[in-house]
Write a protein that holds these residues in place. Structure first.
Motif, mmCIF file in Angstrom:
data_model
loop_
_atom_site.group_PDB
_atom_site.id
_atom_site.type_symbol
_atom_site.label_atom_id
_atom_site.label_comp_id
_atom_site.label_asym_id
_atom_site.label_seq_id
_atom_site.Cartn_x
_atom_site.Cartn_y
_atom_site.Cartn_z
ATOM 1 N N VAL A 1 28.928 -21.996 -30.978
ATOM 2 C CA VAL A 1 28.109 -21.601 -29.547
ATOM 3 C C VAL A 1 26.521 -21.969 -29.618
ATOM 4 O O VAL A 1 26.027 -22.171 -28.744
ATOM 5 C CB VAL A 1 28.647 -20.341 -29.101
ATOM 6 C CG1 VAL A 1 28.030 -19.302 -29.827
ATOM 7 C CG2 VAL A 1 28.078 -20.046 -27.582
ATOM 8 N N GLU B 1 31.969 -25.856 -28.865
ATOM 9 C CA GLU B 1 32.968 -24.677 -28.600
ATOM 10 C C GLU B 1 33.127 -23.446 -29.754
ATOM 11 O O GLU B 1 32.712 -23.654 -30.806
ATOM 12 C CB GLU B 1 34.367 -25.798 -28.952
ATOM 13 C CG GLU B 1 35.701 -24.796 -29.032
ATOM 14 C CD GLU B 1 36.928 -25.657 -29.140
ATOM 15 O OE1 GLU B 1 38.141 -25.022 -29.100
ATOM 16 O OE2 GLU B 1 36.896 -26.844 -29.805
ATOM 17 N N ARG B 2 33.463 -22.432 -29.189
ATOM 18 C CA ARG B 2 33.572 -21.327 -29.922
ATOM 19 C C ARG B 2 34.640 -21.385 -30.922
ATOM 20 O O ARG B 2 35.857 -21.568 -30.404
ATOM 21 C CB ARG B 2 33.592 -19.866 -29.097
ATOM 22 C CG ARG B 2 32.428 -19.501 -28.415
ATOM 23 C CD ARG B 2 32.644 -18.196 -27.921
ATOM 24 N NE ARG B 2 31.227 -17.682 -26.974
ATOM 25 C CZ ARG B 2 31.059 -18.016 -25.825
ATOM 26 N NH1 ARG B 2 31.763 -18.602 -25.132
ATOM 27 N NH2 ARG B 2 29.898 -17.835 -25.374
ATOM 28 N N GLU C 1 27.457 -16.970 -35.557
ATOM 29 C CA GLU C 1 25.763 -17.049 -35.033
ATOM 30 C C GLU C 1 24.876 -15.921 -35.703
ATOM 31 O O GLU C 1 24.762 -15.008 -35.149
ATOM 32 C CB GLU C 1 25.524 -17.788 -33.730
ATOM 33 C CG GLU C 1 26.416 -19.030 -33.379
ATOM 34 C CD GLU C 1 25.999 -20.012 -33.986
ATOM 35 O OE1 GLU C 1 24.771 -20.435 -34.501
ATOM 36 O OE2 GLU C 1 26.798 -21.200 -33.639
ATOM 37 N N TYR D 1 32.151 -13.291 -29.013
ATOM 38 C CA TYR D 1 31.474 -13.718 -28.156
ATOM 39 C C TYR D 1 30.605 -15.083 -28.830
ATOM 40 O O TYR D 1 29.931 -16.054 -28.241
ATOM 41 C CB TYR D 1 30.433 -12.815 -27.416
ATOM 42 C CG TYR D 1 29.232 -13.483 -26.655
ATOM 43 C CD1 TYR D 1 29.250 -14.024 -25.491
ATOM 44 C CD2 TYR D 1 27.887 -13.413 -27.401
ATOM 45 C CE1 TYR D 1 27.865 -14.753 -24.829
ATOM 46 C CE2 TYR D 1 26.851 -14.013 -26.651
ATOM 47 C CZ TYR D 1 26.775 -14.524 -25.709
ATOM 48 O OH TYR D 1 25.801 -15.013 -25.036
ATOM 49 N N PHE D 2 30.080 -14.466 -30.103
ATOM 50 C CA PHE D 2 28.992 -15.512 -30.576
ATOM 51 C C PHE D 2 29.515 -16.213 -32.070
ATOM 52 O O PHE D 2 28.969 -16.445 -32.912
ATOM 53 C CB PHE D 2 27.751 -14.878 -31.046
ATOM 54 C CG PHE D 2 27.891 -13.392 -31.776
ATOM 55 C CD1 PHE D 2 27.513 -13.452 -33.304
ATOM 56 C CD2 PHE D 2 28.175 -12.331 -31.283
ATOM 57 C CE1 PHE D 2 27.665 -12.537 -33.906
ATOM 58 C CE2 PHE D 2 28.280 -11.381 -32.044
ATOM 59 C CZ PHE D 2 28.043 -11.336 -33.588
#
Length: 474
Positions: free
Chosen positions: A107, A112-113, A83, A102-103
């Motif tokens: 997300v 879901e990541r 992202e 994390y991103f």
């Protein structure tokens, strides 16, 4: 003699046939790429580009039930799709900063990541650190810088956009060190390194968009002395009006950020190490700077594709299913222009925002699978949506604004603990655009509904009195 001549002509013909299967791309390095004869890798679907749109397209392919080994994503970056909006926000903070994984997408939309392992588990080939230098649409081949040939049956172009650079305009000194453009995670990593090296320094943000507002927060949190420079009379004029912008001016000044409006950078001075030290503005002002961030616009990445597609507004022209003028080739996200069902198909839109990148990718994959199955899907019916957050402010804009009248409601004073206000854009007696700061998810949804519904307004004073309730009761 005649026999020898015939043999020689046959030899020449064979050589010409052989050479037609090669492409000389770089005479200096004598790199020869194969073309048409065979491919090193073959896939049913290839996504060219590894940004937000690529990740969301991959998710939709999985929803549609692709088989293992059918799909490949080719990206010149060395990380799985992520992202990108995070780069101008949490990524730059001194504490509680965001880092991968994390991103990773998806997300950003609450999904879901998709870690690198996710692609492996789903049977998707993630081809990273691979730059495509040639696109051969006739043979359906993509040629990499290392000479590998990737063949596809269906191609999705998701190459995205790249920042417009001051060096493009020949601005004096714009090639100095520590002048940054934030487009990819590598850019963000270099910027973080410079922030750590120039602790408590001076930062100048040259901007035309809300990206600059987000970055200014990060620098302020890093204890930098921050100056913002923008050419218009007010902040991000494509989304704000003068009244909203004035409120933001006041708020950012209260944070200690210096603002220089209606001006632009015309040159830079550097020290003996070629690092930027000063920014020269067109009104004669000179600003000290240890770091400069530039955000003056973006342009679609289409250099490999020039002359191969119909283009419009600087992007690849598509239909309401993101099909290009070339069979079995689709374009999505920042690289695509498309007809607007909401505002009339004769109106072509280029909307380089992350919301559109996500949704256009999903639409293209649905269209691909529907075409294979002989089914029909609805046309892309997109409501333009931009959003941002910085400090304790967040805002959403829905629809379009172009002329017309504006009705502003709520508490414009940023001393208010809510900081909640909004606006309606009235064009030809109807609401075409809505803005809301610090709204709840339900309130933002209501504002989006109004922008899409375009209700008629008969009395602007009544609309102002109703304020947010006009949307929540719509």
């Amino acid at each position: 003699m005649t026999f020898c001549l015939v043999i020689y002509l046959c030899y020449l013909e064979l050589e010409l046939l052989r050479l037609r299967n090669f492409k000389y791309l770089n005479a200096n390095s004598n790199i020869i790429f194969r073309r048409a004869a065979r491919a090193d890798y073959e896939f049913t679907y290839v996504i060219l580009g590894g940004g937000v749109a690529a990740g969301y397209a991959a998710r939709e392919f999985v929803k549609q039930g692709i088989k293992r080994g059918e799909l490949a994503i080719i990206s010149k970056e060395d990380v799985a799709p992520y992202e990108r909006p995070t780069l101008s926000k949490e990524y730059l903070l001194p504490e509680t900063h965001a880092r991968l994984p994390y991103f990773h997408v998806c997300v950003g939309s609450g999904g879901e990541r998709q870690f690198p392992e996710w692609y492996t588990d789903k049977g998707i080939k993630l081809i990273l650190s691979t730059e495509i230098v040639e696109v051969e649409l006739n043979s359906r081949d993509l040629v990499s810088a290392s000479g590998d040939v990737f063949r596809y049956q269906t191609l999705i172009i998701a190459t995205g956009s790249t920042p417009v650079r001051l060096t493009d305009f020949g601005v004096q000194g714009a090639d100095a060190k520590n002048i940054f453009y934030l487009g990819e995670i590598d850019d963000a990593d270099k910027l973080v390194e410079a922030i750590q090296e120039k602790k408590n320094g001076k930062a100048v943000i040259i901007t035309r968009n809300y990206f600059g507002l987000e970055v200014s927060k990060a620098f302020q949190k890093n204890n930098f002395d921050v100056s913002m420079v923008f050419p218009e009379d007010w902040f991000i004029s494509q989304w704000f009006n003068s009244v909203i912008a004035a409120s933001y001016h006041s708020y950012y000044k209260s944070k200690g950020i210096k603002i220089f409006k209606s001006t632009r950078a015309v040159g830079f001075n550097a020290n003996s190490s070629e690092e930027v030290k000063e920014v020269k503005l067109n009104d004669g002002t000179v600003l000290e700077a240890d770091i400069v961030i530039v955000d003056i616009g973006i342009k679609a990445i289409t250099s490999l594709l020039l002359g191969q597609f119909e283009q419009e507004l600087g992007g690849i022209k598509t239909d309401a299913f993101f099909r290009t003028s070339v069979p079995d080739v689709y374009a999505v996200g920042d690289v695509a222009t498309f007809p607007s069902k909401l505002y009339g198909n004769e109106n072509i839109l280029w909307v380089p925002v992350v919301d559109h990148a996500r949704k256009s990718a999903e639409q293209a994959v649905k269209a691909i699978k529907a075409s294979e199955e002989g089914k029909a899907i609805d046309e892309y019916d997109y409501l333009p949506h931009a959003y941002s957050r910085s400090f304790d402010l967040s805002w959403n804009f829905y629809g379009i604004r172009s002329g017309g009248e504006q009705v502003i409601f709520g508490e414009m004073d940023h001393v208010s603990p809510l900081h909640k206000f909004g606006a309606y854009w009235i064009i030809n007696g109807k609401v075409w655009g809505t803005f809301l700061q610090n709204g709840t998810p339900e309130e933002n949804e209501a504002m989006a509904k109004v922008a899409r519904g375009q209700p008629r307004v008969y009395n602007l004073n009544v609309l102002k009195e109703q304020g947010l309730s006009f949307a929540t009761n719509f």
